[in-house]
Design a protein around this motif. Structure first.
Motif, PDB file in Angstrom:
ATOM      1  N   ASP A   1       2.304  -5.983   4.973  1.00 16.94           N
ATOM      2  CA  ASP A   1       1.313  -4.959   4.647  1.00 16.94           C
ATOM      3  C   ASP A   1       1.957  -3.776   3.927  1.00 16.94           C
ATOM      4  O   ASP A   1       1.340  -3.154   3.059  1.00 16.94           O
ATOM      5  CB  ASP A   1       0.601  -4.479   5.917  1.00 16.94           C
ATOM      6  N   GLN A   2       3.197  -3.477   4.257  1.00 13.93           N
ATOM      7  CA  GLN A   2       3.900  -2.401   3.571  1.00 13.93           C
ATOM      8  C   GLN A   2       4.154  -2.770   2.107  1.00 13.93           C
ATOM      9  O   GLN A   2       3.987  -1.945   1.207  1.00 13.93           O
ATOM     10  CB  GLN A   2       5.215  -2.098   4.288  1.00 13.93           C
ATOM     11  N   CYS A  27       2.678  -1.903  -3.521  1.00 12.23           N
ATOM     12  CA  CYS A  27       2.394  -2.430  -4.850  1.00 12.23           C
ATOM     13  C   CYS A  27       1.045  -1.940  -5.366  1.00 12.23           C
ATOM     14  O   CYS A  27       0.910  -1.568  -6.535  1.00 12.23           O
ATOM     15  CB  CYS A  27       2.427  -3.954  -4.832  1.00 12.23           C
ATOM     16  N   GLU A  28       0.046  -1.922  -4.496  1.00 15.07           N
ATOM     17  CA  GLU A  28      -1.266  -1.426  -4.905  1.00 15.07           C
ATOM     18  C   GLU A  28      -1.193   0.056  -5.260  1.00 15.07           C
ATOM     19  O   GLU A  28      -1.781   0.505  -6.261  1.00 15.07           O
ATOM     20  CB  GLU A  28      -2.301  -1.640  -3.795  1.00 15.07           C
ATOM     21  N   HIS A  43      12.430   0.824  -4.163  1.00 12.36           N
ATOM     22  CA  HIS A  43      11.504   0.643  -3.046  1.00 12.36           C
ATOM     23  C   HIS A  43      10.924  -0.771  -3.040  1.00 12.36           C
ATOM     24  O   HIS A  43      10.736  -1.373  -1.972  1.00 12.36           O
ATOM     25  CB  HIS A  43      10.386   1.680  -3.124  1.00 12.36           C
ATOM     26  N   LEU A  44      10.630  -1.314  -4.216  1.00 13.10           N
ATOM     27  CA  LEU A  44      10.113  -2.679  -4.287  1.00 13.10           C
ATOM     28  C   LEU A  44      11.158  -3.665  -3.789  1.00 13.10           C
ATOM     29  O   LEU A  44      10.842  -4.590  -3.022  1.00 13.10           O
ATOM     30  CB  LEU A  44       9.713  -3.001  -5.733  1.00 13.10           C
ATOM     31  N   ARG A  45      12.399  -3.501  -4.201  1.00 15.39           N
ATOM     32  CA  ARG A  45      13.477  -4.391  -3.768  1.00 15.39           C
ATOM     33  C   ARG A  45      13.642  -4.351  -2.245  1.00 15.39           C
ATOM     34  O   ARG A  45      13.780  -5.399  -1.598  1.00 15.39           O
ATOM     35  CB  ARG A  45      14.778  -4.004  -4.464  1.00 15.39           C
ATOM     36  N   GLU A  46      13.598  -3.160  -1.668  1.00 16.48           N
ATOM     37  CA  GLU A  46      13.741  -3.028  -0.215  1.00 16.48           C
ATOM     38  C   GLU A  46      12.576  -3.688   0.511  1.00 16.48           C
ATOM     39  O   GLU A  46      12.766  -4.332   1.561  1.00 16.48           O
ATOM     40  CB  GLU A  46      13.846  -1.553   0.170  1.00 16.48           C
ATOM     41  N   VAL A 106      -5.695  -5.037  -9.342  1.00 13.16           N
ATOM     42  CA  VAL A 106      -5.142  -4.943  -7.986  1.00 13.16           C
ATOM     43  C   VAL A 106      -5.404  -6.235  -7.222  1.00 13.16           C
ATOM     44  O   VAL A 106      -4.506  -6.787  -6.564  1.00 13.16           O
ATOM     45  CB  VAL A 106      -5.742  -3.737  -7.234  1.00 13.16           C
ATOM     46  N   ALA A 107      -6.631  -6.753  -7.314  1.00 16.24           N
ATOM     47  CA  ALA A 107      -6.970  -7.995  -6.614  1.00 16.24           C
ATOM     48  C   ALA A 107      -6.124  -9.167  -7.110  1.00 16.24           C
ATOM     49  O   ALA A 107      -5.653  -9.998  -6.321  1.00 16.24           O
ATOM     50  CB  ALA A 107      -8.453  -8.297  -6.794  1.00 16.24           C
ATOM     51  N   THR A 108      -5.899  -9.220  -8.417  1.00 12.31           N
ATOM     52  CA  THR A 108      -5.090 -10.294  -8.982  1.00 12.31           C
ATOM     53  C   THR A 108      -3.638 -10.175  -8.541  1.00 12.31           C
ATOM     54  O   THR A 108      -2.981 -11.179  -8.224  1.00 12.31           O
ATOM     55  CB  THR A 108      -5.183 -10.271 -10.523  1.00 12.31           C
ATOM     56  N   LEU A 109      -3.119  -8.952  -8.504  1.00 11.61           N
ATOM     57  CA  LEU A 109      -1.749  -8.743  -8.044  1.00 11.61           C
ATOM     58  C   LEU A 109      -1.599  -9.188  -6.588  1.00 11.61           C
ATOM     59  O   LEU A 109      -0.626  -9.857  -6.231  1.00 11.61           O
ATOM     60  CB  LEU A 109      -1.361  -7.271  -8.179  1.00 11.61           C
TER      61      LEU A 109
END
Length: 203
Positions: free
Chosen positions: A92-93, A98-99, A138-141, A188-191
């Motif tokens: 969820d994080q 990402c959103e 942050h994405l990598r973590e 967002v939904a597609t991601l």
């Protein structure tokens, strides 16, 4: 000390105030007009300063723009972190972060400064280094956490981080050219569907 007991600002405070004013006005003009159309003369005139005052703090227009890019990147990263930290589980994080990145990047100011002019002015290598140090980190973590938790299969984190980061940056640029307000929610939904496809399925 001024009359009436009021304390005059120190030189350090005056410098900070000048830098803040320059960054605020530069950000406004860069977002409104684009880097190429902004002149330092117009910028300092808007603040009632001299070019000398600007050059005291920044080497020139490119250095000022870089500082604005860093400021915008930091604020986007703060939004990503805040969204992620509002959730508990690693999955969820990741999805919340990402959103939040996509929604923050839909801001026309962010698009213009960070995604359109940023790579063109700073050069791809420098822009990527700045991006990697903020949102990319942050994405990598977050990806490392979902892999550690067994939510997605073990895999090299570096390529996955760059693939997802590139996809989100490209989506943000596409949204900048879109005139359909529904496209942001659809993106967002597609991601989220793309991310969900990475999840390990029970056997």
């Amino acid at each position: 000390m001024s009359t009436g007991g009021a304390v005059s600002p120190t030189k350090s405070e005056q410098r900070q105030a000048t830098v803040h004013a320059l960054l605020t006005e530069a950000r406004r003009q860069f977002a409104r007009d684009g880097y190429a159309a902004v002149s330092l003369a117009a910028l300092v005139d808007a603040l009632g300063l001299t070019k000398g005052a600007l050059y005291h703090h920044f080497a020139g227009k490119a250095a000022l723009f870089r500082a604005v890019v860093e400021q915008v990147q930091a604020q986007v990263a703060d939004r990503v972190v805040a969204a992620a930290e509002s959730e508990t589980g690693s999955w969820d994080q990741l999805t919340a972060g990402c959103e939040a990145f996509l929604r923050a990047s839909a801001d026309p100011e962010v698009q213009r400064i960070l995604l359109i002019d940023g790579p063109a002015v700073l050069g791809w290598d420098e822009w990527r280094a700045l991006d990697d140090a903020s949102s990319g980190r942050h994405l990598r973590e977050a990806l490392e956490s979902v892999i550690d938790d067994g939510v997605i299969a073990p895999q090299p984190v570096g390529p996955l981080t760059h693939l997802l980061s590139g996809a989100m940056n490209e989506a943000a640029l596409w949204l900048a050219r879109s005139d359909d307000p529904r496209d942001l929610d659809d993106t967002v939904a597609t991601l989220l569907a793309l991310l969900n496809a990475l999840r390990v399925r029970p056997r």
